[in-house]
Structure formats: C-alpha cells, structure tokens
Design a protein around this motif. Structure first.
Motif, PDB file in Angstrom:
ATOM      1  N   HIS A   1       0.834  -1.205   0.000  1.00 19.17           N
ATOM      2  CA  HIS A   1       0.000   0.000   0.000  1.00 19.17           C
ATOM      3  C   HIS A   1       0.868   1.255   0.000  1.00 19.17           C
ATOM      4  O   HIS A   1       1.940   1.280   0.595  1.00 19.17           O
ATOM      5  CB  HIS A   1      -0.905   0.032   1.235  1.00 19.17           C
ATOM      6  N   LEU A   2       0.355   2.281  -0.664  1.00 19.90           N
ATOM      7  CA  LEU A   2       0.973   3.602  -0.674  1.00 19.90           C
ATOM      8  C   LEU A   2       0.017   4.578   0.007  1.00 19.90           C
ATOM      9  O   LEU A   2      -1.137   4.248   0.286  1.00 19.90           O
ATOM     10  CB  LEU A   2       1.272   4.037  -2.111  1.00 19.90           C
TER      11      LEU A   2
ATOM     12  N   SER B   1      -1.073  -0.561  -3.801  1.00 16.88           N
ATOM     13  CA  SER B   1      -0.030  -0.194  -4.749  1.00 16.88           C
ATOM     14  C   SER B   1      -0.382  -0.689  -6.155  1.00 16.88           C
ATOM     15  O   SER B   1      -0.868  -1.814  -6.319  1.00 16.88           O
ATOM     16  CB  SER B   1       1.304  -0.817  -4.319  1.00 16.88           C
ATOM     17  N   PRO B   2      -0.149   0.132  -7.187  1.00 14.00           N
ATOM     18  CA  PRO B   2      -0.446  -0.311  -8.557  1.00 14.00           C
ATOM     19  C   PRO B   2       0.531  -1.357  -9.078  1.00 14.00           C
ATOM     20  O   PRO B   2       0.275  -1.982 -10.107  1.00 14.00           O
ATOM     21  CB  PRO B   2      -0.349   0.986  -9.368  1.00 14.00           C
ATOM     22  N   LEU B   3       1.644  -1.555  -8.391  1.00 15.62           N
ATOM     23  CA  LEU B   3       2.643  -2.538  -8.818  1.00 15.62           C
ATOM     24  C   LEU B   3       2.751  -3.626  -7.754  1.00 15.62           C
ATOM     25  O   LEU B   3       2.934  -3.328  -6.572  1.00 15.62           O
ATOM     26  CB  LEU B   3       3.999  -1.869  -9.033  1.00 15.62           C
TER      27      LEU B   3
ATOM     28  N   ILE C   1       7.519  -1.757  -3.242  1.00 15.48           N
ATOM     29  CA  ILE C   1       6.554  -0.729  -3.620  1.00 15.48           C
ATOM     30  C   ILE C   1       5.325  -0.872  -2.733  1.00 15.48           C
ATOM     31  O   ILE C   1       4.310  -1.445  -3.113  1.00 15.48           O
ATOM     32  CB  ILE C   1       6.209  -0.842  -5.121  1.00 15.48           C
ATOM     33  N   GLY C   2       5.481  -0.414  -1.482  1.00 13.57           N
ATOM     34  CA  GLY C   2       4.369  -0.488  -0.552  1.00 13.57           C
ATOM     35  C   GLY C   2       4.507  -1.512   0.552  1.00 13.57           C
ATOM     36  O   GLY C   2       3.542  -1.764   1.284  1.00 13.57           O
ATOM     37  N   GLN C   3       5.686  -2.131   0.707  1.00  9.09           N
ATOM     38  CA  GLN C   3       5.927  -3.032   1.827  1.00  9.09           C
ATOM     39  C   GLN C   3       7.291  -2.717   2.433  1.00  9.09           C
ATOM     40  O   GLN C   3       8.162  -2.140   1.770  1.00  9.09           O
ATOM     41  CB  GLN C   3       5.837  -4.499   1.395  1.00  9.09           C
TER      42      GLN C   3
ATOM     43  N   THR D   1       5.721  -4.904   7.388  1.00  6.57           N
ATOM     44  CA  THR D   1       4.512  -4.113   7.196  1.00  6.57           C
ATOM     45  C   THR D   1       4.151  -4.059   5.715  1.00  6.57           C
ATOM     46  O   THR D   1       5.003  -4.257   4.844  1.00  6.57           O
ATOM     47  CB  THR D   1       4.679  -2.669   7.709  1.00  6.57           C
ATOM     48  N   ASN D   2       2.881  -3.772   5.453  1.00  3.86           N
ATOM     49  CA  ASN D   2       2.442  -3.558   4.073  1.00  3.86           C
ATOM     50  C   ASN D   2       2.078  -2.103   3.842  1.00  3.86           C
ATOM     51  O   ASN D   2       1.120  -1.749   3.191  1.00  3.86           O
ATOM     52  CB  ASN D   2       1.279  -4.478   3.701  1.00  3.86           C
ATOM     53  N   GLY D   3       2.920  -1.227   4.385  1.00  2.00           N
ATOM     54  CA  GLY D   3       2.848   0.211   4.197  1.00  2.00           C
ATOM     55  C   GLY D   3       4.128   0.822   4.721  1.00  2.00           C
ATOM     56  O   GLY D   3       4.966   0.150   5.296  1.00  2.00           O
TER      57      GLY D   3
END
Length: 463
Positions: free
Chosen positions: A204-205, A216-218, A305-307, A325-327
């Motif tokens: 996540h972003l 996240s888009p990627l 990209i978000g983790q 974490t996922n952010g």
C-alpha cells in the motif's frame, strides 16, 4: 518479559496514526520466540494479517543472499577477495581497472561504485547472466572502494551470477537448497510469484492521512532485484534467519548454516557509511552496523513498492526484533514500536537523531551544486546564508503520490559534513544528509538514505 497485549494495542494505535494497514512483529529472546500481527493484509478486502502472512522483505534479501554466499566461501567454492573475473571471465564495465579488480567483498559492502545501468534483462532464468552482460559500458559513480554507495540491485545480481557459476544452480534454487530447506522455513520464497495469494500481504501507498492507504499499482519489484530485494517471508522465518547470527552460524533448530568464522567475517568486515545517522556508522557484509549508546547492533532493512521490513539483532542481549509491514516505510513508526519492545526487555533503545548545531558557520559555496544519478537529482543552494536542498522527483512518481516534483528542504548543520533535512510533510520523517569529500574547495558527493550521488560537472550553484 514482553507485554504482548499492551504492545499490540500500541501498534494498533500507531498503524492508524501512520496510515499503515498491518504489521507482523516477532521477538527472539534467549531462544524463545514471541510473534503477533495487527491490522489487515489488504485494505480493499479487509482480510486480517496473521503471523503466517507473507510479506515482501525488499533489501533484507541481501542478508539472505550474503549468508548463502558465505556457505560457498566455507566450502572453498568462492572467495571474498578473488576478482569477479575469476568466476566470470567475460565480466567487464567501462573502467578496465574496476573490471579486473572488483571482488565479492566490494559487492557485499556496496563499495564497487558501478552505476546501475543494466538495461532490461527480462524476467527469465538467465536474468543475472544478462545483467552482467549488459553492464559492459556501465560507468563508475565513484572509484572502486573510494566510498560507500548503496547498490539496490546490480551489486547483488553480480554476486548471484558468481554464485550460479560456482554452485552450478540458479540463484533461486541456491537459496531454497542452502537456506530455506535447511532452516525449516515454511513461508519464505525467492520471488513474489511463488507465494500463495491467500497468504500474501498486499503493498500500500499513501498520499494523505485523510485519504488513507491505497493498494499499490505494482505488485512487486522486477526479477532483476531478486538477490537484492525479492525474498518474501513470514516474521517467524525472518527471526529464524536472525538466529544464525545469534547462534554463531547455527539456526534455532541447531542446523549449521555457516561457520562461526563466516559470521565473524560478515559482522566484522566493515566500511564507514558517510551518513552515519540514518541507519548506522558502518556497513558489513550483508548487514548494517549500528551503535546504540555504545552497544553494537546489527540491522537489515528493506522496502518494496508499498511493503517494508525491519530486523535488529542485539548479540549482547541474545535478542532479535523483526517487523514486516504492508505500508511505509516510516522511521518514526519503526522506532516507536521497537523501543516499546526493547524497553520491556530491558535492552538498549534506539538513539535519537543528532541535534543541529546553530553555532556552526559554514561556507555555503563548498556545498552548493547539483548531485545526481539516473532518476535522482538533488540541488543544493544557499539563500541568506542558509543552505537548502531541492529534491527533484520523477514526474510519474510524484503524480502517483500526489506530490510536487520539486520538494525543497532547509539543511540544518550537525557538523561540517552532516545535515538534518526536516520536512513539513506529516508523511515524511526528518532525514539526514552527508555532503563530503572536498576537492578544490567543493564537495564531491552527497550521501542520503545510504545512496551516494556525485556532483554533476560544471553545476556548482543551481537556482
């Protein structure tokens, strides 16, 4: 004793405060493991994170790869100080002296200085072979061994290719056969595509705390980052890896992974980091060396990209603390969580950042200029006797995060070469910067977030 429920409640508060969907946290102390998870692994589905959730470890992967390489050293299949050309006869970059002299030690401690110009090597099994082929014209960011400059993908990709030739297997298979299986890991993989989607955390972003995190888009980093960034793991498995360092080369299950001499080499072979405040003052072989109030602590971190992944190993306390974490990443979040745990254990806590010294009277002309690498540009300039830094972001990256593509900071001096870079953005922590290595009255390099950026030629004073 860790007060798990109190810390769990505190983590839940902090996740909301920092806009991070979930965290899996583990502590290894005296051979006993404590672990728990808080939050959701995907904000769109609301599925809860658990201790069995698999997160992307990012550059923590480098520690895993370094351990596998040291097994080859133990077996006499590879050497830390033998030139890479001893394994890869066709290896070469733009500088012929670097081509002949660069060694695995340079790759492991990020002093090789080769620019990350490896083109598009694809996603096939020959990706690391192709990366080595593609850097034949790659220039030097700095002379071999001259300074530390973090290499996100290339250095460990070259190392992986050396491992593939020395061991006769793909890097992915080397990791499985030499580490994942002997360690008894049940949630660790060398690539995102191998992870069961029902266990995988989603990255996540965040653009604003009001909007909150978004998916996240990627999904993951390209395969080129594999040896330097693509391991996925549970927090339990990260602690199992950490146990090798606490156990002098043996894991929790008593399996010998590397020799005690290899652990000493990985922890004691060090180079100085120009910016010692962000993570630590020295870089070892696959590990960062921290000084926490006079106590040596080893660190390995990673972001995709978000983790985000964090691991701290305190050998004097027989303690390892990990968080996935996922952010993020957010320095303030990690420090608050870890300090809660370390205080419960009666262990040393993370030092505060340095204080600025307003009495310093610096000559701005020594620092002014443009410092850049492909995809990154910093402009240092003076206004009314104060130094400022403008970070020039990639336009696509800036739009994704809803930010301006030029962000301006004031530089507050800590010493003649080190600065604080505070931010007005609530999503950004204060950073530290080193501007150093003076020649003819001007600094040659800017070092921040472990990356080094050389001064651009003929760009002394941007406006």
């Amino acid at each position: 004793m860790i007060h798990t429920e109190r810390i769990r409640a505190r983590v839940r508060e902090l996740l909301t405060e920092y806009g991070i969907p979930s965290a899996a946290i583990g502590v290894l102390h005296g051979g006993e493991t404590t672990e728990f998870a808080v939050g959701v692994r995907n904000v769109s589905t609301g599925e809860p994170a658990t201790v069995d959730t698999v997160y992307q470890c990012g550059s923590m992967t480098k520690t895993w790869t370094a351990l596998a390489f040291m097994q080859l050293v133990d077996e006499g299949k590879a050497g830390l100080d033998e030139p890479v050309r001893g394994y890869l006869p066709a290896f070469g970059v733009a500088d012929p002296e670097v081509s002949a002299a660069v060694t695995p030690r340079h790759l492991l401690n990020h002093t090789h200085g080769i620019e990350e110009e490896y083109g598009d090597p694809g996603e096939g099994d020959d990706v690391y072979e192709r990366m080595v082929e593609n850097i034949i014209g790659a220039p030097q960011v700095h002379p071999l061994g001259h300074t530390h400059g973090y290499s996100p993908a290339l250095g460990y990709a070259i190392l992986a290719r050396v491992m593939e030739v020395a061991d006769g297997k793909r890097w992915d298979d080397i990791m499985r056969d030499r580490l994942f299986v002997p360690l008894g890991l049940t949630g660790t993989y060398s690539g995102w595509e191998q992870v069961d989607p029902r266990r995988a955390a989603t990255g996540h972003l965040i653009r604003s705390l009001e909007e909150g995190p978004f998916v996240s888009p990627l999904d993951c980093l390209p395969r080129a980052f594999g040896p330097g960034g693509n391991v996925n793991a549970t927090v339990r498995d990260v602690l199992t890896m950490a146990s090798v360092f606490l156990g002098g080369g043996r894991a929790l299950n008593a399996t010998p992974i590397v020799s005690g001499e290899s652990v000493r080499e990985m922890t004691e072979s060090r180079v100085p980091i120009p910016d010692p405040y962000m993570f630590g003052p020295e870089w070892a072989l696959g590990l960062i060396v921290c000084d926490w109030h006079g106590e040596t602590v080893y660190a390995t971190d990673g972001s995709t990209i978000g983790q985000n992944a964090r691991l701290r190993i305190l050998p004097e306390r027989d303690v390892a603390v990990a968080m996935l974490t996922n952010g993020g990443p957010r320095e303030a979040f990690y420090k608050k969580v870890f300090n809660e745990i370390l205080t419960d254990l009666g262990a040393v806590t993370i030092p505060d950042p340095p204080m600025a010294d307003p009495a310093l009277n610096l000559d701005p002309s020594r620092y002014e200029g443009v410092y850049d690498r492909p995809g990154t540009r910093y402009e240092v300039h003076a206004e009314d006797g104060r130094l400022h830094l403008t970070s020039v972001l990639d336009p696509l990256h800036a739009r994704l995060l809803g930010r301006e593509d030029r962000i301006r900071y004031e530089l507050l001096p800590v010493s003649e070469t080190h600065f604080l870079m505070p931010s007005d953005d609530p999503l950004e922590d204060t950073q530290t910067v080193a501007i150093y290595d003076f020649e003819n009255g001007a600094a040659r390099y800017l070092h921040t977030n472990c990356r080094v950026h050389p001064r651009a030629q003929d760009e002394r004073s941007p406006r």
